[in-house]
Design an enzyme around this catalytic site. Structure first.
Site, PDB file in Angstrom:
ATOM      1  N   SER A 139       1.110  -1.212  -0.053  1.00 39.21           N
ATOM      2  CA  SER A 139       0.067   0.016  -0.098  1.00 39.21           C
ATOM      3  C   SER A 139       1.047   1.226  -0.130  1.00 39.21           C
ATOM      4  O   SER A 139       1.738   1.454   0.875  1.00 39.21           O
ATOM      5  CB  SER A 139      -1.054  -0.206   1.214  1.00 39.21           C
ATOM      6  OG  SER A 139      -1.638   1.250   1.415  1.00 39.21           O
ATOM      7  N   LYS A 169      -1.414  -1.059  -4.246  1.00 41.20           N
ATOM      8  CA  LYS A 169      -2.503  -0.131  -3.872  1.00 41.20           C
ATOM      9  C   LYS A 169      -2.055   1.347  -3.761  1.00 41.20           C
ATOM     10  O   LYS A 169      -1.216   1.488  -3.136  1.00 41.20           O
ATOM     11  CB  LYS A 169      -3.056  -0.861  -2.386  1.00 41.20           C
ATOM     12  CG  LYS A 169      -3.988   0.313  -1.813  1.00 41.20           C
ATOM     13  CD  LYS A 169      -4.807  -0.416  -0.656  1.00 41.20           C
ATOM     14  CE  LYS A 169      -4.782   0.229   0.704  1.00 41.20           C
ATOM     15  NZ  LYS A 169      -5.325  -0.474   1.577  1.00 41.20           N
ATOM     16  N   LYS A 203      -3.115   5.338  -2.574  1.00 40.01           N
ATOM     17  CA  LYS A 203      -4.008   6.108  -1.853  1.00 40.01           C
ATOM     18  C   LYS A 203      -4.506   7.326  -2.777  1.00 40.01           C
ATOM     19  O   LYS A 203      -3.410   7.804  -3.442  1.00 40.01           O
ATOM     20  CB  LYS A 203      -3.399   6.541  -0.621  1.00 40.01           C
ATOM     21  CG  LYS A 203      -2.991   5.626   0.410  1.00 40.01           C
ATOM     22  CD  LYS A 203      -4.149   4.932   0.991  1.00 40.01           C
ATOM     23  CE  LYS A 203      -3.932   4.240   2.275  1.00 40.01           C
ATOM     24  NZ  LYS A 203      -5.201   3.472   2.987  1.00 40.01           N
ATOM     25  N   ASP A 232      -7.357   3.383  -2.886  1.00 35.84           N
ATOM     26  CA  ASP A 232      -7.927   3.439  -1.557  1.00 35.84           C
ATOM     27  C   ASP A 232      -8.240   4.883  -1.346  1.00 35.84           C
ATOM     28  O   ASP A 232      -7.254   5.645  -1.279  1.00 35.84           O
ATOM     29  CB  ASP A 232      -7.223   2.703  -0.638  1.00 35.84           C
ATOM     30  CG  ASP A 232      -7.703   2.746   0.666  1.00 35.84           C
ATOM     31  OD1 ASP A 232      -9.100   3.029   0.838  1.00 35.84           O
ATOM     32  OD2 ASP A 232      -7.160   2.242   1.659  1.00 35.84           O
ATOM     33  N   GLU A 252     -11.285   0.905  -3.176  1.00 35.54           N
ATOM     34  CA  GLU A 252     -11.418   0.594  -1.706  1.00 35.54           C
ATOM     35  C   GLU A 252     -12.042   1.882  -1.275  1.00 35.54           C
ATOM     36  O   GLU A 252     -11.440   3.141  -0.952  1.00 35.54           O
ATOM     37  CB  GLU A 252     -10.304   0.315  -0.915  1.00 35.54           C
ATOM     38  CG  GLU A 252     -10.273  -0.200   0.346  1.00 35.54           C
ATOM     39  CD  GLU A 252      -8.846  -0.816   0.879  1.00 35.54           C
ATOM     40  OE1 GLU A 252      -8.042  -0.815   0.224  1.00 35.54           O
ATOM     41  OE2 GLU A 252      -8.915  -0.699   2.117  1.00 35.54           O
ATOM     42  N   ASP A 298     -13.851  -1.207   3.556  1.00 31.67           N
ATOM     43  CA  ASP A 298     -12.957  -1.464   4.712  1.00 31.67           C
ATOM     44  C   ASP A 298     -13.615  -0.756   5.845  1.00 31.67           C
ATOM     45  O   ASP A 298     -14.065  -1.461   6.543  1.00 31.67           O
ATOM     46  CB  ASP A 298     -11.556  -0.593   4.130  1.00 31.67           C
ATOM     47  CG  ASP A 298     -10.644  -0.291   5.146  1.00 31.67           C
ATOM     48  OD1 ASP A 298     -10.789  -0.871   6.298  1.00 31.67           O
ATOM     49  OD2 ASP A 298      -9.151   0.044   5.149  1.00 31.67           O
ATOM     50  N   LYS A 349     -10.026  -6.321   8.235  1.00 25.20           N
ATOM     51  CA  LYS A 349      -9.026  -6.064   9.156  1.00 25.20           C
ATOM     52  C   LYS A 349      -9.179  -6.534  10.672  1.00 25.20           C
ATOM     53  O   LYS A 349     -10.201  -5.890  11.165  1.00 25.20           O
ATOM     54  CB  LYS A 349      -8.794  -4.362   9.432  1.00 25.20           C
ATOM     55  CG  LYS A 349      -7.974  -3.715   8.141  1.00 25.20           C
ATOM     56  CD  LYS A 349      -7.864  -2.247   8.553  1.00 25.20           C
ATOM     57  CE  LYS A 349      -7.269  -1.509   7.223  1.00 25.20           C
ATOM     58  NZ  LYS A 349      -7.461  -0.074   7.108  1.00 25.20           N
ATOM     59  N   GLY A 351      -4.463  -3.992   6.528  1.00 25.79           N
ATOM     60  CA  GLY A 351      -3.176  -3.654   7.264  1.00 25.79           C
ATOM     61  C   GLY A 351      -3.522  -2.183   8.185  1.00 25.79           C
ATOM     62  O   GLY A 351      -4.324  -1.374   7.559  1.00 25.79           O
TER      63      GLY A 351
END
Ligand code: OSB
Ligand code: MG
Length: 363
Positions: free
Chosen positions: A140, A166, A168, A193, A218, A243, A267, A295
């Site tokens: 990520s 991934k 952000k 995400d 996400e 998430d 998670k 995570g």
């Protein structure tokens, strides 16, 4: 298992570079560690609540309060059958899943050590096919200052062997990120995400990503929302993953019932622990909903426990379980490949060096 003593640590570790998400930057990562002592064994857990309440309402401060004033006193001196009995024992505290999950993790580690098996094997006891011995993982990447640096950072991780990346995103730094990433890596599984930074009215932003063949998007909408995600889903081609808004197995049930997502990021911390995470796993696996383990920048303690969860058969997509060296110069654990329990050993010298506060609670 009689719970005789619990040591609570507040630790603070500097990240090798800031991790930037739509809710802000993080450079110093704090968390709580728990050492639960029972009948000659010590189980370790990590409460991933961090410095600020950006991802959820919990912080290291609230987790310390809830653990030391309510959760730990409810366990000390008590005989508890195993980790599965923890939920009912702690249900008198509403919410605070990150605080609870540190204890839950330590009890799973203890139960596995007691039975002389790995935490993965302990969690997988009831599955005919057992646990996987290797699990797919991805990385990520936080928000980078420019598109060029985003692509460069992706290249670094690609060179290290990561094959699912991934990125952000946040408003103003979204479609162009997806485009640049896809142009640079035409065949790589890439996902974005948003960490809850958008509203349903922003659907056109996500429709503009329809041609990018993204692995998933996400949590674009509210951290407590399931309903608006169910309305966004038919408007876009990219598979939708939840998430933040899945807080429990019940939330997974609601999401399945109204078709709010295509995929769930599980998670264990966010849902109160490994027992609840496994309930979600069982429900989603039966319903054919793909899953992966998310995570929270865990240290080696939390990462080992994430790996144990990801070894269950329903976790088919790569998890956010990148190596801790990308976050920390030095870790507080040393890996022991197949030992009982978590299979990590604590580096006590370094733990002492990063501890801000420590308290021991005895029955
Ligand atoms: O949304 O998945 C998230 C880190 C902190 C808080 C929220 C998230 C993340 C990550 C990092 O994406 C995943 C990791 O632990 O490597
Ligand atoms: Mg996320």
């Amino acid at each position: 298992m009689k719970i005789e003593r619990i040591d609570l640590y507040h630790i603070s570790m500097r990240l090798v570079s800031p991790f930037i998400t739509s809710f802000g930057p993080q450079q110093q990562r704090d968390c709580l560690l728990l050492a639960v002592h029972s009948e000659g064994l010590t189980g370790w857990g990590e409460s991933v609540a961090t410095n600020d309440p950006g991802y959820c309402y919990e912080t290291t401060g609230t987790a310390w309060h809830i653990l030391s004033d309510f959760l730990i006193p409810a366990l000390l001196g008590h005989e508890i059958d195993g980790p599965e009995a923890l939920g009912p024992t702690l249900s008198f505290v509403r919410g605070h899943p990150l605080a609870k999950s540190g204890l839950d993790q330590a009890l799973w580690d203890l139960a596995a050590q007691r039975d002389g098996v790995s935490m993965s094997a302990k969690l997988a006891e009831s599955y005919a096919e057992g646990a996987k011995s290797r699990v797919p993982v991805g990385v990520s990447i936080g928000i980078q200052p420019s598109l060029g640096e985003t692509v460069e950072t992706m290249g670094d991780y690609y060179d290290q062997g990561y094959r699912r990346i991934k990125l952000k995103i946040r408003p103003g730094h979204d479609v162009a990120v997806g485009r640049a990433a896809r142009a640079a890596f035409p065949d790589l599984p890439i996902m974005l995400d948003a960490n809850s930074a958008y509203r349903l009215e922003d659907a056109p932003i996500f429709q503009a990503m329809d041609d990018l063949n993204l692995l998933m998007l996400e949590q674009p909408l509210g951290y407590e929302d399931i309903y608006d995600h169910s309305r966004l889903r038919p408007l876009i081609k990219t598979p939708l993953c939840l998430d933040e808004s899945i807080h429990s197995d019940d939330h997974a049930r609601y999401a399945l019932a109204i078709g709010a997502c295509d995929i769930i990021n599980v998670k264990p911390s966010r849902v109160g622990g490994w027992t609840e995470a496994r309930r979600i796993h069982d429900r989603c696996r039966a319903a054919g909903m793909p899953l992966w383990v998310g995570g929270m920048l865990e240290t080696g303690i939390g990462r080992a426990a994430q790996l144990a969860l990801a070894s269950l058969p329903g976790f088919t997509l790569p998890g956010d379980i990148s190596a801790t060296e990308r976050y920390y110069e030095r870790d507080i654990t040393i890996t022991v490949p197949s030992g009982p329990g978590l299979g990590v050993e604590i580096d006590h010298d370094y733990l002492a060096a990063v501890t801000l506060r420590r308290e021991s609670f005895t029955a």
